[in-house]
Scaffold this motif. Structure first.
Motif, PDB file in Angstrom:
ATOM      1  N   SER A 263       0.789  -1.461  -0.090  1.00 44.58           N
ATOM      2  CA  SER A 263       0.169  -0.005   0.243  1.00 44.58           C
ATOM      3  C   SER A 263       0.387   1.306  -0.259  1.00 44.58           C
ATOM      4  CB  SER A 263      -1.079   0.095   1.110  1.00 44.58           C
ATOM      5  OG  SER A 263      -1.562  -0.674   1.082  1.00 44.58           O
ATOM      6  N   VAL A 264       2.163   0.994   0.576  1.00 45.23           N
ATOM      7  CA  VAL A 264       2.838   2.743   0.524  1.00 45.23           C
ATOM      8  C   VAL A 264       3.524   2.475  -0.604  1.00 45.23           C
ATOM      9  CG1 VAL A 264       4.711   2.804   2.158  1.00 45.23           C
ATOM     10  CG2 VAL A 264       3.353   2.555   3.224  1.00 45.23           C
ATOM     11  N   LEU A 265       3.882   1.423  -1.187  1.00 51.62           N
ATOM     12  CA  LEU A 265       4.855   1.525  -2.539  1.00 51.62           C
ATOM     13  C   LEU A 265       3.755   2.515  -3.331  1.00 51.62           C
ATOM     14  CD1 LEU A 265       7.235  -1.251  -1.798  1.00 51.62           C
ATOM     15  CD2 LEU A 265       7.688   0.735  -1.752  1.00 51.62           C
ATOM     16  N   VAL A 266       2.596   1.589  -3.315  1.00 53.64           N
ATOM     17  CA  VAL A 266       1.616   2.026  -3.934  1.00 53.64           C
ATOM     18  C   VAL A 266       1.754   2.741  -4.439  1.00 53.64           C
ATOM     19  CG1 VAL A 266      -0.615   1.539  -5.430  1.00 53.64           C
ATOM     20  CG2 VAL A 266       1.125  -0.260  -5.122  1.00 53.64           C
ATOM     21  N   GLY A 267       1.245   3.862  -3.295  1.00 56.10           N
ATOM     22  CA  GLY A 267       0.766   5.390  -2.896  1.00 56.10           C
ATOM     23  C   GLY A 267       1.853   6.469  -3.831  1.00 56.10           C
ATOM     24  N   ASP A 268       3.453   5.481  -3.210  1.00 57.84           N
ATOM     25  CA  ASP A 268       4.370   6.397  -3.732  1.00 57.84           C
ATOM     26  C   ASP A 268       4.455   6.302  -5.150  1.00 57.84           C
ATOM     27  OD1 ASP A 268       5.369   7.460  -0.334  1.00 57.84           O
ATOM     28  OD2 ASP A 268       6.711   5.041  -1.023  1.00 57.84           O
TER      29      ASP A 268
END
Length: 342
Positions: free
Chosen positions: A126-131
């Motif tokens: 989730s964090v990486l796709v947000g990035d």
């Protein structure tokens, strides 16, 4: 005569009793289809998890309110170009990225009535796709070619992050003032509303006055929107909110209803809030007691009264623009934002 925020649930012009986003949706429907095409194209990747996870949230029933504000503001100004389509998609990517990150920070289970991406795919994804979505938004800003647009949207992104950090450091603290609370929601919510509206004036090549007016409209609408969200946590249910009832309460967030209820409470009420904000009162029975306290102290009523105040400020900011379908839709969007709790 200036437009006003109508009494919630009361009579409105044309015999309508409840405001909605339908006029704005009708106004921007064609443009929004083009924005959605940009979103679909730019969330693609050779890494299958990225479009899969991003698509879960983007297609999850959100109102697209922020990109719609960009499109409606452009129509208000009579803009007939196409730059606002990519910029509205950029706004939605910024918003979606912040939601992905927020759900990780808050350990949320539900978003818009569906399981959150972090529950399905885990926090790292989730964090990486947000990035990834943040990166896509900056690509779209650069492609637009306007340093002014880049400045407005990049500044909004930084302010949103500051607001989220400010909120994080305020969790489980009883000494949060109403002023600090307003600073937090002004940053984490209202900044993107303001930027979404303001960039329309830039692409339409209007002056600073129109930029400032649309910024004020979006900013005040965003504050009203968040005030209502925070009140809804104590008057609604998961189906209405799209999240678990009592999330803010269990996470120890000092939202305005709690700030007011604590300030107005007797010794027993204050003792309850101290335990609750510290994380020692998290059962359904405790949440029911919290609802009783915020309602008996009129904290919810006064939170919604403040929302109406900021809603009126948003409407007043449109006063210098010509009457028409776009202005009417933008006024009703404010009324809708305020009336969601009823």
């Amino acid at each position: 005569m200036s437009a006003t925020v109508h009494q919630l649930g009361g009579h409105r012009p044309g015999g309508k009793t409840q405001p909605s986003l339908d006029p704005m949706l009708a106004l921007v429907a064609h443009d929004l289809n083009l924005v959605n095409a940009v979103i679909l194209d730019r969330m693609q990747s050779d890494i299958p998890l990225i479009p899969e996870l991003a698509g879960h949230l983007i297609a999850g029933g959100g109102k697209r309110m922020r990109p719609m504000l960009t499109l409606a503001s452009a129509q208000l100004l009579g803009y007939s170009g196409t730059r606002h389509h990519r910029l509205a998609a950029c706004v939605e990517f910024i918003h979606t990225a912040t939601l992905l990150h927020d759900d990780v920070v808050d350990s949320s289970d539900l978003r818009r009535g569906r399981r959150t991406a972090n529950i399905i795919w885990g926090n790292p994804a989730s964090v990486l796709v947000g990035d990834f979505l943040f990166s896509r938004s900056f690509e779209l800003m650069v492609e637009d070619g306007s340093l002014k647009v880049l400045k407005i949207l990049s500044n909004a992104s930084a302010v949103i992050a500051e607001g989220e950090v400010n909120q994080l450091t305020a969790v489980r603290r009883l000494d949060i003032s109403e002023e600090r609370y307003l600073d937090i929601i002004g940053a984490k919510t209202a900044a993107l509303f303001a930027a979404a509206c303001r960039i329309a004036a830039v692409v339409a090549e209007r002056g600073e006055g129109d930029e400032a007016a649309l910024d004020a409209y979006g900013r005040n609408l965003g504050i009203a929107f968040q005030l209502v969200d925070d009140a809804i946590d104590y008057v609604s249910d998961a189906n209405t909110m799209g999240k678990d009832a009592g999330d803010d309460f269990r996470e120890g967030k000092m939202t305005l209803p709690v700030i007011l209820a604590y300030a107005r409470g007797d010794e027993a009420a204050r003792a309850f809030w101290k335990d609750a904000i510290a994380g020692r009162r998290v059962t359904d029975e405790d949440f029911a007691e919290a609802i009783r306290l915020v309602q008996s102290s009129r904290a919810v009523d006064d939170t919604l009264a403040r929302a109406r105040h900021y809603g009126q400020r948003a409407i007043d900011a449109l006063g210098g623009f010509a009457s028409g379908a776009a202005k009417d839709a933008m006024v009703e969007a404010v009324e809708f934002a305020v009336a969601r709790a009823f």
